[in-house]
Scaffold this motif. Structure first.
Motif, PDB file in Angstrom:
ATOM      1  N   SER A   1       0.817  -1.216   0.000  1.00 37.05           N
ATOM      2  CA  SER A   1       0.000   0.000   0.000  1.00 37.05           C
ATOM      3  C   SER A   1       0.851   1.267   0.000  1.00 37.05           C
ATOM      4  CB  SER A   1      -0.946  -0.018   1.192  1.00 37.05           C
ATOM      5  OG  SER A   1      -0.190  -0.054   2.362  1.00 37.05           O
ATOM      6  N   GLY A   2       2.138   1.125  -0.289  1.00 38.21           N
ATOM      7  CA  GLY A   2       2.962   2.313  -0.510  1.00 38.21           C
ATOM      8  C   GLY A   2       3.820   2.741   0.666  1.00 38.21           C
ATOM      9  N   HIS A   3       3.691   2.075   1.806  1.00 39.04           N
ATOM     10  CA  HIS A   3       4.579   2.378   2.933  1.00 39.04           C
ATOM     11  C   HIS A   3       5.865   1.581   2.766  1.00 39.04           C
ATOM     12  CE1 HIS A   3       1.330   4.451   5.003  1.00 39.04           C
ATOM     13  NE2 HIS A   3       0.545   3.426   4.707  1.00 39.04           N
ATOM     14  N   GLN A   4       6.838   1.829   3.642  1.00 36.65           N
ATOM     15  CA  GLN A   4       8.025   0.974   3.591  1.00 36.65           C
ATOM     16  C   GLN A   4       8.458   0.574   4.989  1.00 36.65           C
ATOM     17  OE1 GLN A   4      10.341   3.534   1.262  1.00 36.65           O
ATOM     18  NE2 GLN A   4      11.099   4.766   2.975  1.00 36.65           N
ATOM     19  N   THR A   5       9.065  -0.607   5.073  1.00 38.25           N
ATOM     20  CA  THR A   5       9.594  -1.022   6.376  1.00 38.25           C
ATOM     21  C   THR A   5      11.067  -0.643   6.423  1.00 38.25           C
ATOM     22  OG1 THR A   5       9.971  -3.222   5.485  1.00 38.25           O
ATOM     23  CG2 THR A   5       7.970  -2.916   6.767  1.00 38.25           C
ATOM     24  N   VAL A   6      11.531  -0.315   7.629  1.00 34.23           N
ATOM     25  CA  VAL A   6      12.936   0.063   7.800  1.00 34.23           C
ATOM     26  C   VAL A   6      13.588  -0.878   8.804  1.00 34.23           C
ATOM     27  CG1 VAL A   6      12.621   2.497   7.218  1.00 34.23           C
ATOM     28  CG2 VAL A   6      12.304   1.765   9.590  1.00 34.23           C
ATOM     29  N   SER A   7      14.908  -1.075   8.641  1.00 34.88           N
ATOM     30  CA  SER A   7      15.573  -2.015   9.536  1.00 34.88           C
ATOM     31  C   SER A   7      16.243  -1.309  10.717  1.00 34.88           C
ATOM     32  CB  SER A   7      16.588  -2.868   8.766  1.00 34.88           C
ATOM     33  OG  SER A   7      17.444  -2.006   8.077  1.00 34.88           O
ATOM     34  N   ASN A   8      16.282   0.027  10.661  1.00 34.54           N
ATOM     35  CA  ASN A   8      16.860   0.784  11.773  1.00 34.54           C
ATOM     36  C   ASN A   8      15.738   1.564  12.462  1.00 34.54           C
ATOM     37  OD1 ASN A   8      18.147   2.555  13.472  1.00 34.54           O
ATOM     38  ND2 ASN A   8      19.763   3.101  11.986  1.00 34.54           N
ATOM     39  N   ILE A   9      15.549   1.288  13.731  1.00 36.98           N
ATOM     40  CA  ILE A   9      14.421   1.897  14.465  1.00 36.98           C
ATOM     41  C   ILE A   9      14.503   3.432  14.480  1.00 36.98           C
ATOM     42  CG2 ILE A   9      15.485   1.751  16.773  1.00 36.98           C
ATOM     43  CD1 ILE A   9      12.644   0.799  17.743  1.00 36.98           C
ATOM     44  N   ASP A  10      15.731   3.963  14.403  1.00 38.11           N
ATOM     45  CA  ASP A  10      15.880   5.422  14.425  1.00 38.11           C
ATOM     46  C   ASP A  10      15.282   6.079  13.184  1.00 38.11           C
ATOM     47  OD1 ASP A  10      17.201   5.159  16.796  1.00 38.11           O
ATOM     48  OD2 ASP A  10      19.188   5.041  15.858  1.00 38.11           O
ATOM     49  N   ASP A  11      15.137   5.310  12.098  1.00 34.81           N
ATOM     50  CA  ASP A  11      14.572   5.869  10.859  1.00 34.81           C
ATOM     51  C   ASP A  11      13.053   5.796  10.823  1.00 34.81           C
ATOM     52  OD1 ASP A  11      17.162   6.192   9.988  1.00 34.81           O
ATOM     53  OD2 ASP A  11      17.220   4.243   8.966  1.00 34.81           O
ATOM     54  N   ALA A  12      12.449   5.233  11.880  1.00 32.84           N
ATOM     55  CA  ALA A  12      11.017   4.942  11.815  1.00 32.84           C
ATOM     56  C   ALA A  12      10.167   6.117  12.263  1.00 32.84           C
ATOM     57  CB  ALA A  12      10.711   3.736  12.695  1.00 32.84           C
ATOM     58  N   ASP A  13       9.020   6.315  11.575  1.00 31.46           N
ATOM     59  CA  ASP A  13       8.012   7.197  12.167  1.00 31.46           C
ATOM     60  C   ASP A  13       6.807   6.401  12.668  1.00 31.46           C
ATOM     61  OD1 ASP A  13       6.827   6.900   9.601  1.00 31.46           O
ATOM     62  OD2 ASP A  13       7.911   8.696   8.930  1.00 31.46           O
ATOM     63  N   VAL A  14       6.837   5.102  12.406  1.00 31.61           N
ATOM     64  CA  VAL A  14       5.836   4.202  13.003  1.00 31.61           C
ATOM     65  C   VAL A  14       6.590   3.005  13.590  1.00 31.61           C
ATOM     66  CG1 VAL A  14       3.856   2.690  12.573  1.00 31.61           C
ATOM     67  CG2 VAL A  14       4.121   4.800  11.228  1.00 31.61           C
ATOM     68  N   ILE A  15       6.304   2.668  14.848  1.00 36.38           N
ATOM     69  CA  ILE A  15       6.905   1.465  15.444  1.00 36.38           C
ATOM     70  C   ILE A  15       5.776   0.517  15.826  1.00 36.38           C
ATOM     71  CG2 ILE A  15       8.310   0.532  17.340  1.00 36.38           C
ATOM     72  CD1 ILE A  15       9.744   3.261  17.433  1.00 36.38           C
ATOM     73  N   LEU A  16       5.812  -0.681  15.249  1.00 35.34           N
ATOM     74  CA  LEU A  16       4.794  -1.684  15.564  1.00 35.34           C
ATOM     75  C   LEU A  16       5.449  -2.813  16.342  1.00 35.34           C
ATOM     76  CD1 LEU A  16       2.999  -1.944  12.074  1.00 35.34           C
ATOM     77  CD2 LEU A  16       2.367  -0.506  14.037  1.00 35.34           C
ATOM     78  N   LEU A  17       4.913  -3.117  17.517  1.00 36.04           N
ATOM     79  CA  LEU A  17       5.401  -4.269  18.272  1.00 36.04           C
ATOM     80  C   LEU A  17       4.455  -5.425  17.982  1.00 36.04           C
ATOM     81  CD1 LEU A  17       6.235  -2.693  21.779  1.00 36.04           C
ATOM     82  CD2 LEU A  17       7.594  -2.678  19.680  1.00 36.04           C
ATOM     83  N   ASN A  18       4.996  -6.501  17.438  1.00 38.12           N
ATOM     84  CA  ASN A  18       4.174  -7.684  17.161  1.00 38.12           C
ATOM     85  C   ASN A  18       4.370  -8.646  18.331  1.00 38.12           C
ATOM     86  OD1 ASN A  18       2.567  -9.573  16.055  1.00 38.12           O
ATOM     87  ND2 ASN A  18       3.963 -10.124  14.389  1.00 38.12           N
ATOM     88  N   THR A  19       3.343  -8.819  19.147  1.00 33.12           N
ATOM     89  CA  THR A  19       3.529  -9.309  20.514  1.00 33.12           C
ATOM     90  C   THR A  19       3.019 -10.729  20.751  1.00 33.12           C
ATOM     91  OG1 THR A  19       1.390  -8.414  21.102  1.00 33.12           O
ATOM     92  CG2 THR A  19       3.301  -6.958  21.411  1.00 33.12           C
TER      93      THR A  19
END
Ligand code: 5AD
Length: 466
Positions: free
Chosen positions: A60-78
């Motif tokens: 849907s056009g978003h991207q995942t990042v491998s460095n947490i510092d680059d993130a504007d969304v953090i998802l914890l899969n718990t």
């Protein structure tokens, strides 16, 4: 802490109009495209779900990042399986909230089993969380990100028996071993277990989808396929059972190895055992959760087999597949477990001699059948003592079994550099034992013969046989 106002519960995709059933129901332009970091807790199924979430977000056009510092969304899969799994996430959330306070626009989401378990209670415990999403609602992730960007928190907690994500292409890291979800949910209803309540009813993905997936995985360079399901061997897609699936996956050209986790002993059919015995690509390794060696405890757990039946199953497996490696899960201190019950577990482990075991203290989970109807009456100190006793027993057995491989030659799939020494590779034997050896001219992805010259409790050490 201030409570949030009550929130709308969005339905998952099955209640959306047909036209919106695909992923990209939320349009994303360059400004609203997000950098999403997914942090995964718990079992391999969660690792696989995180790959699915990455697929949905990317589509849907978003991207995942491998460095947490680059993130504007953090998802914890718990994970929700034991209390400490949830405590870990609550602590992590508090830490992330410091960053959110600094940055203001950071979006924090809790996804997966703990989200489904705690529901809106999670927002009371951590009001800065923007998004709470259970395992059947990931299709709504793009829509949820839009919703929270405009200030509304999002709850996606509908369980959906028809959701199997069969049409979604997960995004995996490149590698040698691919995890492939073949079944979602669980119908077993073990009294100690939260999984059926947070992952919903069992559903199997059609065999044809799975063999197509495996063809793609082989093209991407994967050598080993690990089939995943809560009770993976109860797989049935209406036409094919688990044994047939094993053969079909193994016969895809280019598949070197097939494994699966975790089976339920009550579903260890002849069809499964035949495939393990006769299909060369199916590894001679089985993780077969026992839980307890006492039949009355197994009854209270609703495991649907007795200790004697489990013992007979192991005999049968070893008769048919003599080289098979067996591992297990054990819970100590379940409701009403007496010293005598515990000694039966100890004795069964000593008799069977598993190659390895995951061992746990019973953790009472709100919402389970045991929580409703049985008393969590074994004191914590007693649970700890019992756990330590079986850990000590198992460490000795694992060390002995590994020691007995010294002098033999094992076929090992080369996975990458050894963590301790870049001159060495690590890989797994067919029996899933970690093996370390000098590289020589082998390549990652090769299957090589390694002569074992020494062993520790958890690792075999050797060199490539000429
Ligand atoms: N307490 C402790 N261990 C548990 N498991 C599942 N539920 C609980 C619980 N409430 C263990 C079982 C299962 C493994 C994945 O986790 O041994 O096989």
């Amino acid at each position: 802490m201030k409570d949030k106002p009550s929130l709308p519960i969005y339905n998952s995709h099955s209640s959306l109009p047909q036209s919106e059933m695909s992923v990209s129901s939320a349009s994303v332009n360059e400004q609203s495209a997000r950098n999403v970091y997914i942090e995964t807790y718990g079992c391999q199924m969660n690792v696989s779900d995180s790959e699915l979430m990455a697929g949905i977000l990317t589509q849907s056009g978003h991207q995942t990042v491998s460095n947490i510092d680059d993130a504007d969304v953090i998802l914890l899969n718990t994970c929700a399986i034991r209390e400490n799994a949830e405590t870990k996430v609550i602590n992590r959330l508090e830490h992330l909230n410091h960053r959110k306070r600094r940055e203001g626009n950071l979006i924090i989401g809790v996804c997966g089993c703990m989200a489904q378990h705690l529901r809106d209670k999670l927002l009371k415990a951590a009001p800065y969380v923007d998004l709470v999403m259970g395992p059947d609602a990931y299709r709504n992730l793009p829509m949820a990100l839009n919703a929270v960007a405009s200030g509304d928190p999002f709850l996606g907690l509908q369980l959906d028996k028809s959701e199997d994500y069969a049409d979604i292409a997960p995004i995996r890291k490149e590698g040698i071993r691919a995890w492939l979800t073949i079944q979602r949910g669980c119908d077993k209803m073990c009294t100690f277990c939260i999984v059926p309540f947070v992952r919903g009813r069992e559903r199997s993905i059609p065999l044809k989808n799975l063999t197509d997936d495996v063809k793609r995985l082989v093209d991407e360079g994967f050598k080993e396929i690990v089939l995943l399901g809560q009770t993976v061997n109860s797989y049935h897609d209406g036409s094919h059972d688990f044994g047939e699936l094993l053969w079909s996956i193994a016969e895809v050209e280019g598949v070197e190895r097939v494994r699966f986790t975790s089976p339920h002993p009550a579903d260890a059919t002849d069809s499964m055992i035949d495939a393990m015995e006769n299909c060369p690509q199916v590894c001679k390794q089985l993780h077969l959760p026992l839980q307890s060696g006492s039949t009355p405890v197994l009854e209270r757990m609703r495991r649907t087999y007795t200790a004697e039946e489990y013992r007979e199953l192991v005999l049968k497996l070893r008769e048919r597949i003599p080289q098979i490696a067996l591992s297990t899960d054990i819970i100590v201190g379940f409701c009403g477990e007496t010293e005598q019950d515990f000694m039966q577990t100890y004795q069964l482990m000593a008799d069977i001699r598993f190659d390895s075991a995951f061992m746990f203290k019973y953790s009472d989970r709100e919402g389970t059948l045991a929580n409703k109807s049985l008393e969590d009456d074994v004191p914590e100190t007693e649970k700890a003592r019992r756990l330590n006793e079986i850990i000590a027993l198992q460490e000795n057995i694992s060390a002995d079994i590994n020691q007995a491989t010294v002098g033999t030659t094992a076929s090992v799939l080369v996975e990458g550099d050894s963590r301790r020494d870049a001159e060495q590779y690590h890989g797994k034997t067919d029996t899933f034992k970690t093996t370390v050896f000098p590289k020589e001219d082998a390549q990652v992805g090769d299957i090589v013969n390694v002569k074992i010259h020494s062993a520790t409790t958890h690792t075999l050490i050797g060199e490539i046989a000429g």
